[in-house]
Every structure is written in C-alpha cells, then in structure tokens.
Write an enzyme that holds these catalytic residues in place. Structure first.
Site, PDB file in Angstrom:
ATOM      1  N   HIS B 217       0.847  -1.196   0.000  1.00 12.78           N
ATOM      2  CA  HIS B 217       0.000   0.000   0.000  1.00 12.78           C
ATOM      3  C   HIS B 217       0.882   1.245   0.000  1.00 12.78           C
ATOM      4  O   HIS B 217       0.421   2.330   0.340  1.00 12.78           O
ATOM      5  CB  HIS B 217      -0.912   0.033   1.217  1.00 12.78           C
ATOM      6  CG  HIS B 217      -1.580  -1.267   1.514  1.00 12.78           C
ATOM      7  ND1 HIS B 217      -1.084  -2.168   2.438  1.00 12.78           N
ATOM      8  CD2 HIS B 217      -2.684  -1.820   0.987  1.00 12.78           C
ATOM      9  CE1 HIS B 217      -1.887  -3.222   2.457  1.00 12.78           C
ATOM     10  NE2 HIS B 217      -2.849  -3.039   1.602  1.00 12.78           N
ATOM     11  N   ALA B 551      -2.862  11.384  10.028  1.00 15.02           N
ATOM     12  CA  ALA B 551      -4.172  11.672   9.458  1.00 15.02           C
ATOM     13  C   ALA B 551      -5.286  11.448  10.488  1.00 15.02           C
ATOM     14  O   ALA B 551      -6.276  12.185  10.525  1.00 15.02           O
ATOM     15  CB  ALA B 551      -4.398  10.803   8.225  1.00 15.02           C
TER      16      ALA B 551
END
Lengths: 570, 570
Positions: B217, B551
């Site tokens: 990823h 995040a």
C-alpha cells in the site's frame, strides 16, 4: 512500463524459457516455442498456434491437453520466423495434419503461410487459420482484413477441443473457421505499453482519454473520447459487438472480457456486472464467460469484449475440458510424460568451392552486411518510432535482429571461404530464420532471390547486379503481396531497382547507376509520408500516422546507401 | 492507473459481485464477501480469510475446495468491518471452529480480532492467524510486527489443505502457524497505484528507480536504488530471503514469485530463470513454484519473492489438490451445489421511548454528524494524502464512508424519535459496520463508549459530556492498543479529553471548555508531525514520512471543531 529484463534482445526467448520451467507439468521448451510435455496420441490433428511475444498468456499459455499442441513465440510484437514455425510444427505433428492458427497480421500471414508451404512440401497436410475478430480494424465488407485480438482464444479453444475429440483435419478446420466467422471483438485503450529496453512507450493515449478500437500494438483506432464510466463503457462494447452479430446467430455466446495487462481484474469484474446486464438486454446468454487477462499487450491499459456465437456443434467444444497454464476447464485425465526429444544440434554448413575472385566478392558482401547491421542498430529506435506511428512498432527491432544475424552468417561463410552467391544465400537464410516479423521474411526472400543471380566462380558482373536487383524486387512483390503505393518497402525498392536496371542498360558506370538509384530510393522513402497505409494495417486511419514515412522504405533506402558505399571502396 | 469503475465508493463491492457472477461454479456473494457455492461437509474446520480489496486474486480468488471456505472483502486497501467478518464467518462455520486468516495490518488485526471475540461469545471456537512474512517491514527481532504480503498464499494454501483433510482446529491452527513461521517474503516496487476515482497515484516511485521493501500500500521501504537487471534483482531477492532462513530449515521450499499488477507475466518468467539459478546455488529446491499475479495492489509495478520452507508435514499440504478461481492444483471431485442461503433481510431497529429534550439532543447529534460527514468528504483527498505518506492511504476514504454511514443512521434514528443515547449508539454501529479499516473500528468503538454516558430521558448534561469523553478515550486506548506518541488519533484525542475534563471539573462553561479542548487537539494533531510512526507501521522509516501529521489525529481535531460549532448553535 516493462522494467524487468536482462537483455532486451533476448527478453522473449528468456520469458518462454522461464514459463516452461514453471509449467513443466504441461509444456517443454523447443527452439522457437513450446510443445506439450505430455504424450499426445498418434493420429490426432495438431493445433499449432503462435505470434509475437508480449501477449502472455497468448500463445504459450494455451498449450496443453484439450487446447493447442504447440505454440511458436516470435520476438516481442514480431511474428516468428518461417523456419521456426515449420520446425515447431513438425515436432507437434502426429500424422493427422496441422492447423496453424494465428492472428491476422501481415508478418504472421507471411511467415505462417510460408511455413505451411514448407510443411506441405514435406508431405504434411496443413490448414492455415488467420483469426479476424477485431471489428474496429476493418469494415464488415472487408472482414478478411481484420486483425486478430482476443478472439484468438475462443477460436483456438474450439479448434483444440475438436482436435482432442479425434475429429479429422477437415472437420477441425471447418469448425475453427466457423468459430472465427462467428467471433467479434471490440476494445478500448487507456494507455500504451513499453517494449523491454525502451525508455519511452511505444505509443500513448492522452491522460483522461480513451482510444476506441486501438490495436493491441498501438495500430490506429477509430476515435478518442473522454474515459467513460463502467456502465457507459459496457454499453459501448456490447452495442458495437452486437451490431455485428452474424446472420442466423443464436442467443448463446462464449464471452471473453479481456484485460490488456494494465487494466486489472477488479476493474474487469466491475465492468462485467454492466456487460452481463447489457448482454441480457441484447438477448445474449453468456456461456461460461471468461473475465481476466487472456491476450495482453505487455502492461497496456485497456480491455476488449469478445463474443463467439455458439450453436449445438460449437457449444460442447467451448465447454470441453482443457488443462493449460492459462485456462483450465473441467478435469482432464492425468497425462503420461512424453519422452525427451532428441537434441537439436546445429547443422554445420559446407560451401561449394569458390574462386579467389568470388571469395573476395563474398568478403565484400559480408562487410557490407556488417556495416548495414551497425547502421540499423543505431537507427533502431528511430525506425521503431516511425513504424509505431502507423503500425506495431517492431520494425527497428526486427531489422536490427535480422541484419545482425545475416552479418554474422555472412561473416562465418566468408571466413569459411564461401563465394559471393553462397555468402549472400547464408545471409538470407539467417535473416529469415532469426529476424521474425514482416521485414524478416521479406528481406530473407529478397536476399535469397538476389543471391541466385550471383555465382561462386566469378566476381559479380554488371549483368548479375542488374539481374539480382530485378529478382529481389520480383520476389518481394510476389511473395509479400505489396504494390508500389501500399506504403511498404516496395515504395523505395521499386524505384531503386528500376533506376539501377535502366542505368545499367544505358551503359552508365555501376557506381553512377547505384548512386542514382539510391537517390531515387531516398526520395521515394520520404514520399511515403504522403501515402496512406494500405497493407496489413487498419484501414481506419487517424491523423496520427498521416504525414509519416514508412519505416520499411526508410530502411531500404538506408541499406542502398551503405551497400553502395562499401562496393565503391572495393 | 485505475480507469474502469462506476462509483468509486462502491468499486470493491461491485468487483466482488462481478467476480461471483463469473465464478458462480465456485463462489457465491454474501453481504461482506464470498462463500463457496458448493456443499461443504459438517465437521470441517472453516478457513475464513480476508482483508482490503484491490489485491485480487487475494482474497476472494482463493475460496474453493481445498483452500478457503470464505473471504471477506473490505473496501480498497481497507480492512473489512468487524460485523461483516463475523457475519461471513458464521455462514462458513460447519461446527468444527474457524481459522480467521489475514495479513498483519493494524486495521485487520483490530477488526478480525473483535470479530473473533464476537464469534467466541456466540460459542464458536475461533483461532486468529495474522500473516507476518514481509521481512522488509520489521527486524528479525520483531517478526510479530511484520506485515503480511504474498506469504498469505502458501500459508492459506497449507491451512486450507489441512482443513480439507479433516484435521482438527488445533491441528489446522498449528500447521498454519508453522507455515507462517517458515514463510519469508521480500519485494521491490517500480511504481505506485491509483485508487479508483483518484486522479493522482496513492504513491509513486521516481522514474528509473526501484523502491526496495516498499509495502503493497506504499508503506515506507528500506531504500531506493536504480532499477536493476533481472539477474541482479534475482540475486537481491534470493539473498534477502535466504538470509532469514528459519532455524533447521530443509532444502525444499514452496516458492512464489508474485507480480503486483503492473509487472507482467513475461517479466516474471524472465526473472524466474535467474531466481531458479540463485535458489539452486543457495541449496533450495523449489517445490511446485508459482510465478504470476497472486497478491496484487491494483496496477502497482513491482514483484516479491516468497519462500515457505517445507517439511514432511507441510509439503503434502502445499501439493494437495485445490479448485479456486485463482489457483488450481490437481483434480478435485466435482462438488454438489450448495442450496441457496436464506435471504438476508435488514434488521429494522426500534428505539426506546425518548423525552422531547432527549429527542432534540438526538437531532443535534444527528446534525453534528451530518456536518462532520460533509467536512470529511471535502477533506477526503487531503486526509488520504497525509495518510499515504506513512501508511496505506485509506484514511480519507474510510472516514468519509464511516461518517456518512453514521450520519445516515443517526438521521434515521432521530427522525424515528430516538433520544441522544440511541442516536449516538446507532451512529456508532453504522460507523463500525460500514467504514472498515482501522479508523472505522476505532471510531465505532469510541462513539459506542460515548453513547453509554448519555440517556434517552434528559438533555445531555455537563457531567454526561465529561463522562462520554473519558469513556471514548478509554475505549479507544484499551481496544486499539495505542498510547499517546504512537502517531495515531490518540495523540489528539487524549489532550482533547484531558482538557475538556479538567475544564469542566474547574467549572468553566462547556462552550469554553470545548473550544479550549478543540484548540489543544489541533495543536496536538500538528505536533504529530514531530513523532515517528510506531503503531502498525513499518519500523524501517524513510525521509518520506518524517515531518508529516498523522491523518487520524487531524480528522479527530476536525471533528472536535465541527461538533463544537454545532453544539454552540443549539
């Protein structure tokens, strides 16, 4: 982008080798391709398929019980050479004849066609099957000009099942032709692909755009639009394919939704949900559909939809068991391992005795070919770029490979004392055998014809040179099928030969005649920019290829200059 | 680039649906994933695997006889939600217990772990198996922190064969853990991938460069080098994997050379020729090697080498027959089609009676969640970008999906007259069930804990708000396992809650306390830029993620502001 390779020139060969190592249960490598590694009974029709590499699983991935007996792998995007096709096919033959199956591209048509003639000359019954499923590549009135794309797979599957069932060569051929006549494909592309060793893509699609009907080697398509949603794309693909449903078609079809390499399985599965809906609305029941990567083009982004309309003869063949690396259907009985093949040893050539003059001439020919190989190697990228604008971009690689093989063979022959005719004949054989592609077979034939005008006793005469040029042009036009104006090397070869012949007949010095002819060849090569491509290319033309020179004509003109320079020095 | 989709939000779901349509002989779709479509005998241990989507054939492609019983598919690159895992696993269970197999990522560990607890609470014996094969993702001293990549496949294959052979849950678990302990993978990447609907890649590798050890990823790798030749790349991969051969390893290994999507079969076959040589020199005999696309990452360019060292127990399991869409080994007996499952009908919720004040508070909660969903939708790309710098980039999508589901559920509950506690509980359930990923389960748990501090009889009090904040923080830290400084949302949530609690205890007005706490959360979110990632991320850190905010902390701070603004207005 193609990142993983050792030597770009041997990429295709190494890939086949690695493939056979991984799938040794099913296949084994032979020079030029792969054979089943399991016992195949005598009296079975052999299905031998092939084409350029870069399309895995096409074609080696479809060798195995219930499908093909062998596959021939050319270089990336280049037809395999005639001799390799014939050699692999001979090993696969089991006494009941051969169906040679391939996609309908100029190079494959020539090489498989000549291989079929060679095999027939050896007493083997051979049927030639060019797949023509891509409806974007020519109009319905010219289906025989259509390219072969993913439709190869259902047609080969049906032909392979018919052969496995023990049907006769006539019946296998009839069913394969029926399947091809009922197969239609239509595709779109989002992005191009990069040949091993290239830094730049062979062709590109602008970001955010979709090229409709683009060929799998970047051959011109129909139009460019913005990228569509999955549902709109499904509607487009289904509409185009169903618009060309064959006469009397049933409501049942083998369906293949194919990804070209960079468009992944999950995207194809999403697309399939909409395609299945659209097919149902169009009255089509998909029979055992395939959704995945079945004919790729390196990492090209795009996909195609293929339908083969079935009937009660074709459907059982589509559903019959098979056991290949890329496609397994049902269960096949475990197969006995075939015994090892005898070693393929290199045939050593011996040359007719030659006079000192003929040997010197042979050395000059070898030198000219060596210089030609160096020049073409330097021009490879540029020739590829010119070719990719209208075609499949393999011209530069094919010319490099062919001229190098020819130069090596000529050098070996010259060193072994061969004369002018023998050196040129050796070069011709090597070019045809190792270049592959369209240019490989054409140059091989042309040089072979030219060599017949010389001998191993004298220094080449003006009359021999005139005859050699005429013979080469005749052979290329007769066997390649191209006429001046078709945007092929004939556009440069024809004025070259005509000028040379006329000047020699007018008693001009050979040097002057050659220089004059070379000038004409260069003018003609440049003039091909004003012609539209006609031979073995999509008839649906785009702006992209307008105004660009034909790569074959350009390399012919280059060769004329190199050979002339070498002759002048000797 | 991912080009083909209809609605980016439903890409994963539609892909699973399409996959099940194509492979209906083997699988059928259920909410959250796929089950075998064939009869599975009672008393067989169930192997249930899963993870984020975007990795086809992982995981749905491995469901079928001899391998997995079911697969759960999360959104692209996001763990499936707890409830979906539990629901699919219950349908696969045949009375002999369940092995839950997944790659070792924070979100999957949480969701599969909680699902296992739910299943155990229902009386089912469940074993949890996190695959940890990626040697680039943590040191040999911390193998339990390693990520799962292509090593999933040999481990699941072995576990599936053991289950199919009728072994007990204890034995299947033991063999699966043994296989995992003997499995090592190492990979490189040449290019990133693009999430459906994104215009920009999730991450990139500079042109001509190769990222060594980069996660599938885009998680940070070890280093960047120039792209290598196939032989050098083979030497690198083999050397790294063999350097970590397990103690007492045999000379026989299951080997998997995996392409990530954009690195094609022919490249892998070329690479294999060199890998086979290097393995032989390293004393390894590859047993039935697999070379192809087995765990992809959309169209990511790159490849990995996996070895599972075999012994006399593991080798027959590796070689045992299986019949799945992505992997067929040998022949399995034709299986009977399973009867249709009962319809899954939506459970309609009813809500406890609520007072008008509590209903008004419920409406305010619903409004705050609706505004939060809108804000997060707008921030989705930016949150994804921040997350991709250090992790898998799914945070933006997960938060959007979760907050939207929560807002819809809260709105529905509020319109049906639910009170404050019930509205918040409904939102919590929806967030956890539909968001997936790490953030989904954490936010679901946090909101669920907070909802317990309110009731459906009163307007929320200061004391209830204080308690809700404390409960949420406790739940998130206890269940998520993160501490302040681990670069997670806890870094912002902890100072927020501590400030809010302290200010309320100091009798400051709630508005002031909330504003103060929000300010602290924003400061803390920005301060995460100074922390190194610690939780569920590669410990091998690159410059790339240094100095970037977490995040999760950013979105927590955003949420604090939106909710405060809404409360202030009401």
């Amino acid at each position: 982008m193609t990142h993983v390779f050792e030597d770009a020139d041997s990429f295709a060969e190494e890939a086949v080798h690695g493939y056979c190592m991984v799938h040794e249960r099913i296949v084994r490598a032979v020079t030029g391709g792969v054979l089943r590694s399991t016992v195949t009974p005598a009296g079975k029709v052999a299905l031998v398929i092939g084409g350029g590499s870069g399309h895995y699983p096409a074609f080696a991935g479809y060798v195995g019980a219930g499908l093909a007996d062998a596959a021939i792998a050319g270089d990336v995007f280049a037809s395999p050479a005639t001799q390799l096709i014939a050699s692999v096919a001979r090993k696969a033959e089991r006494g009941a004849g051969i169906v040679l199956g391939f996609g309908n591209y100029a190079g494959d048509v020539l090489n498989f066609g000549f291989a079929a003639e060679q095999l027939r000359a050896g007493g083997i019954d051979v049927r030639v099957l060019a797949i023509t499923d891509d409806i974007a590549s020519a109009s319905p009135e010219e289906t025989s000009r259509r390219r072969g794309v993913a439709g190869d797979i259902p047609v080969f599957k049906i032909a392979g099942a018919a052969a496995e069932a023990g049907l006769s060569l006539d019946d296998v051929e009839r069913l394969a032709r029926l399947a091809n006549a009922r197969t239609r494909s239509f595709g779109v592309a989002f992005g191009g692909c990069t040949l091993p060793g290239s830094r730049e893509p062979l062709f590109e699609v602008p970001a955010g755009k979709m090229a409709i009907g683009l060929g799998i080697h970047g051959e011109p398509g129909i139009e460019e639009t913005d990228i569509m949603s999955a549902s709109s794309l499904a509607a487009l693909l289904v509409e185009r394919v169903l618009a060309e449903a064959p006469d009397g078609a049933s409501g049942r079809a083998a369906v293949l939704l194919n990804g070209l390499g960079g468009t992944k399985h999950e995207e194809l599965f999403v697309l399939w949900t909409y395609i299945a809906d659209a097919l149902e609305r169009g009255g089509i029941t998909p029979v055992s559909p395939l959704v995945g990567e079945y004919v790729t083009s390196l990492d090209m982004e795009g996909c195609s939809l293929t339908l083969t309309w079935l009937d009660e003869e074709l459907e059982p063949l589509w559903l019959a068991p098979c056991d290949t690396a890329a496609l397994r259907v049902g269960n096949t009985a475990p197969a006995e391992r075939a015994p090892a093949l005898p070693d393929e040893s290199d045939v050593r050539r011996s040359w007719p005795d030659a006079t000192p003059e003929a040997k010197r001439a042979g050395q000059t020919f070898a030198l000219a070919l060596s210089r030609l190989a160096a020049t073409l190697r330097n021009a490879e990228a540029e020739l590829g770029r010119i070719d990719a604008l209208a075609g499949d971009g393999d011209h530069g690689q094919g010319m490099t490979r062919g001229s190098r093989a020819a130069a090596e063979a000529a050098d070996e022959a010259a060193k072994a004392g061969a004369g002018a005719a023998s050196v040129l004949a050796a070069a011709a054989d090597a070019w045809a055998a190792r270049a592959g592609g369209t240019s490989g077979v054409i140059w091989g034939l042309g040089l072979q014809a030219a060599s017949g005008a010389f001998d191993d006793r004298t220094s080449p005469t003006r009359e021999q040179a005139r005859q050699a040029a005429k013979s080469a042009l005749e052979a290329v036009m007769r066997l390649g099928g191209a006429r001046p104006g078709d945007k092929t090397l004939v556009d440069a070869l024809a004025p070259f030969v005509e000028t040379l012949v006329a000047d020699i007949e007018a008693d001009l010095p050979t040097k002057v005649a050659w220089a004059h002819a070379t000038e004409r060849a260069h003018e003609a090569a440049n003039a091909t920019a004003d012609l539209l491509p006609k031979l073995g290319r999509a008839r649906i033309h785009t702006e992209r290829s307008r105004g660009h020179r034909d790569a074959g004509a350009v390399s012919l003109a280059l060769a004329a200059r190199i050979v002339g320079d070498t002759i002048n020095e000797h």
